[in-house]
Design an enzyme around this catalytic site. Structure first.
Site, PDB file in Angstrom:
ATOM      1  N   GLY A  53       0.798  -1.221   0.000  1.00  0.00           N
ATOM      2  CA  GLY A  53       0.000   0.000   0.000  1.00  0.00           C
ATOM      3  C   GLY A  53       0.834   1.276   0.000  1.00  0.00           C
ATOM      4  O   GLY A  53       0.306   2.371  -0.205  1.00  0.00           O
ATOM      5  N   GLU A  54       2.134   1.174   0.225  1.00  0.00           N
ATOM      6  CA  GLU A  54       2.974   2.385   0.224  1.00  0.00           C
ATOM      7  C   GLU A  54       3.044   2.964  -1.196  1.00  0.00           C
ATOM      8  O   GLU A  54       3.003   2.230  -2.176  1.00  0.00           O
ATOM      9  CB  GLU A  54       4.378   2.042   0.715  1.00  0.00           C
ATOM     10  CG  GLU A  54       4.421   1.739   2.196  1.00  0.00           C
ATOM     11  CD  GLU A  54       5.824   1.372   2.680  1.00  0.00           C
ATOM     12  OE1 GLU A  54       6.754   1.339   1.855  1.00  0.00           O
ATOM     13  OE2 GLU A  54       5.956   1.104   3.882  1.00  0.00           O
ATOM     14  N   HIS A 145      -8.720  28.728   5.467  1.00  0.00           N
ATOM     15  CA  HIS A 145      -9.723  28.890   6.519  1.00  0.00           C
ATOM     16  C   HIS A 145      -9.368  30.080   7.421  1.00  0.00           C
ATOM     17  O   HIS A 145     -10.232  30.850   7.831  1.00  0.00           O
ATOM     18  CB  HIS A 145      -9.818  27.599   7.316  1.00  0.00           C
ATOM     19  CG  HIS A 145     -10.753  27.661   8.460  1.00  0.00           C
ATOM     20  ND1 HIS A 145     -12.105  27.868   8.289  1.00  0.00           N
ATOM     21  CD2 HIS A 145     -10.549  27.578   9.801  1.00  0.00           C
ATOM     22  CE1 HIS A 145     -12.687  27.892   9.474  1.00  0.00           C
ATOM     23  NE2 HIS A 145     -11.771  27.727  10.396  1.00  0.00           N
ATOM     24  N   LYS A 207     -23.114  31.483  15.439  1.00  0.00           N
ATOM     25  CA  LYS A 207     -23.160  30.014  15.481  1.00  0.00           C
ATOM     26  C   LYS A 207     -22.419  29.485  16.701  1.00  0.00           C
ATOM     27  O   LYS A 207     -21.326  29.924  17.012  1.00  0.00           O
ATOM     28  CB  LYS A 207     -22.503  29.479  14.198  1.00  0.00           C
ATOM     29  CG  LYS A 207     -22.277  27.999  14.156  1.00  0.00           C
ATOM     30  CD  LYS A 207     -21.600  27.563  12.855  1.00  0.00           C
ATOM     31  CE  LYS A 207     -20.110  27.369  13.013  1.00  0.00           C
ATOM     32  NZ  LYS A 207     -19.463  26.770  11.850  1.00  0.00           N
ATOM     33  N   ASP A 233     -19.116  30.899   2.573  1.00  0.00           N
ATOM     34  CA  ASP A 233     -18.270  30.169   3.516  1.00  0.00           C
ATOM     35  C   ASP A 233     -17.016  29.706   2.791  1.00  0.00           C
ATOM     36  O   ASP A 233     -16.974  29.671   1.554  1.00  0.00           O
ATOM     37  CB  ASP A 233     -19.045  28.967   4.080  1.00  0.00           C
ATOM     38  CG  ASP A 233     -18.600  28.628   5.504  1.00  0.00           C
ATOM     39  OD1 ASP A 233     -17.568  29.171   5.959  1.00  0.00           O
ATOM     40  OD2 ASP A 233     -19.279  27.826   6.161  1.00  0.00           O
ATOM     41  N   GLY A 240     -23.867  21.022   7.757  1.00  0.00           N
ATOM     42  CA  GLY A 240     -24.620  21.439   8.948  1.00  0.00           C
ATOM     43  C   GLY A 240     -24.630  22.946   9.160  1.00  0.00           C
ATOM     44  O   GLY A 240     -25.687  23.549   9.433  1.00  0.00           O
ATOM     45  N   THR A 241     -23.475  23.572   9.016  1.00  0.00           N
ATOM     46  CA  THR A 241     -23.370  25.018   9.239  1.00  0.00           C
ATOM     47  C   THR A 241     -24.329  25.766   8.324  1.00  0.00           C
ATOM     48  O   THR A 241     -25.094  26.639   8.752  1.00  0.00           O
ATOM     49  CB  THR A 241     -21.912  25.478   8.960  1.00  0.00           C
ATOM     50  OG1 THR A 241     -21.052  24.773   9.850  1.00  0.00           O
ATOM     51  CG2 THR A 241     -21.746  26.982   9.129  1.00  0.00           C
TER      52      THR A 241
HETATM   53  C1  R5P Z   1     -16.075  26.761  10.074  1.00  0.00           C
HETATM   54  O1  R5P Z   1     -15.564  27.625  10.774  1.00  0.00           O
HETATM   55  C2  R5P Z   1     -15.951  26.739   8.578  1.00  0.00           C
HETATM   56  O2  R5P Z   1     -15.789  28.005   8.047  1.00  0.00           O
HETATM   57  C3  R5P Z   1     -17.148  26.047   7.956  1.00  0.00           C
HETATM   58  O3  R5P Z   1     -18.307  26.815   8.218  1.00  0.00           O
HETATM   59  C4  R5P Z   1     -17.373  24.671   8.511  1.00  0.00           C
HETATM   60  O4  R5P Z   1     -16.161  23.990   8.649  1.00  0.00           O
HETATM   61  C5  R5P Z   1     -18.300  23.877   7.631  1.00  0.00           C
HETATM   62  O5  R5P Z   1     -18.441  22.593   8.160  1.00  0.00           O
HETATM   63  P1  R5P Z   1     -19.833  21.824   8.094  1.00  0.00           P
HETATM   64  O6  R5P Z   1     -20.269  21.863   6.671  1.00  0.00           O
HETATM   65  O7  R5P Z   1     -19.491  20.433   8.572  1.00  0.00           O
HETATM   66  O8  R5P Z   1     -20.778  22.508   9.034  1.00  0.00           O
END
Ligand code: R5P
Length: 330
Positions: A53-54, A145, A207, A233, A240-241
């Site tokens: 697998g390497e 990020h 959030k 984003d 979820g966010t």
């Molecule tokens: C969080 O600070 C990032 O900017 C995104 O909002 C987050 O990582 C998105 O993750 P998920 O889609 O799992 O909520």
């Protein structure tokens, strides 16, 4: 770096030699698009696995004295793509490339960029250490990020911004008549940048995240009554966010909700969840290949993918020619 290493062959008037573009297996389609934009062919690089697998890497042409750009996002499968990146960098360094730029359109582990609890790792910094150690002389990436990640490297980092690409789509759909929404307080800067381009007001979702993989929306800050809301984003993972933000916006009187995000991480089940959510359009870029995982285009009629290839290609050409990249940020 002050110039090409002693012994490097300078093959054109560029001090780092000819531009050579190489791709790992993280996102070959994007690499091809970048190559087409620049007008070069991808150098041949064969990635194979040993029986256990390497990984093994064979670069099928000389890179000696070349200005090499290696395109490898460290997206899913993250560990494999990271190891591949490290090994190709090592191979390039040992093969006397005169300068090596790691083009990492999506930087894996970037969300672990600070300690939030006792005994936390700072994985984003660890990855930066290894990328440098493996042989990168520069890095080009897209929408980190946290901007501070640039400082995790002691080599130049060109952190490109996809906001203009996303803004073009928003304008095409809604003109300037939108409210730009940050889904958390950490993304306000990003929302402000998009709002500035669109000349639009912003709102912010307060959030809270009780556990790592759960999101709880607390409050909508700003006036969204009757508005077309565009949530911006950096990435979508579980979705979820964004889903929570969309629900909260509609509950606060918003007319509709669109989403624009740079990186479609889209962990398992995210596409179906987003599709079922009260969101009209989800716009991502191709920093991560869309087929990367279990989802397909057929599952996602709301999804639109825009390419960052022209942006990355322009940055590569400018770095190669020693020209300013900052114009791309304006
Ligand atoms: C969080 O600070 C990032 O900017 C995104 O909002 C987050 O990582 C998105 O993750 P998920 O889609 O799992 O909520």
């Amino acid at each position: 770096m002050g110039g090409p290493p002693a012994g490097a062959v300078v093959t054109d008037s560029n001090p780092y030699g000819e531009l050579l573009l190489l791709s790992g297996s993280g996102n070959p389609e994007l690499s091809e698009r970048i190559a087409r934009e620049i007008g070069v062919k991808l150098a041949e690089c064969e990635i194979t696995r040993f029986a256990d697998g390497e990984f093994d890497v064979k670069i099928r042409e000389s890179v000696r004295g070349h200005d090499v750009f290696l395109v490898q996002p460290t997206c899913h499968p993250v560990s494999d793509n990271l190891i591949e990146l490290f090994i190709i960098l090592d191979a390039l360094r040992r093969a006397s490339a005169s300068r090596i730029t790691a083009v990492i359109p999506y930087y894996g582990y970037q969300r672990k960029e600070k300690k939030t609890q006792a005994r936390d790792p700072i994985s984003a910094k660890l990855m930066a250490n290894i990328i440098e150690l493996a042989g990168a002389n520069r890095v080009i990436c897209v929408d980190l990020h946290a901007e501070a990640i640039q400082g995790f490297f002691d080599i130049p980092v060109d952190a490109l911004i996809a906001t203009k690409i996303l803004a073009r789509r928003v304008r095409e759909r809604h003109g300037h008549d939108v409210v730009v929404v940050s889904p958390d307080t950490g993304g306000v800067h990003r929302a402000r940048n998009l709002a500035r381009i669109l000349d639009a007001p912003i709102a912010v979702i307060d959030k809270r995240r009780p556990r790592d993989d759960t999101v709880e929306v607390v409050n909508v800050i700003g006036d969204v009554e009757g508005a077309v809301c565009v949530i911006v984003d950096d990435l979508i993972s579980t979705g979820g966010t964004l889903i929570n933000a969309a629900v909260a916006l509609l509950a606060s009187g918003a007319k509709s909700v669109d989403v624009v995000a740079t990186h479609g991480v889209l962990s398992d089940g995210a596409v179906a969840r987003l599709h079922a959510a009260p969101i009209d359009e989800i716009c991502i870029t191709d920093t991560i290949p869309y087929h990367n995982g279990s989802h397909s285009f057929d599952d996602a009629p709301k999804l639109r993918i825009l390419s960052v290839a022209p942006l990355i290609a322009e940055a590569i050409v400018r770095v190669h020619e020693g020209r300013s990249v900052s114009e791309l940020f304006r």
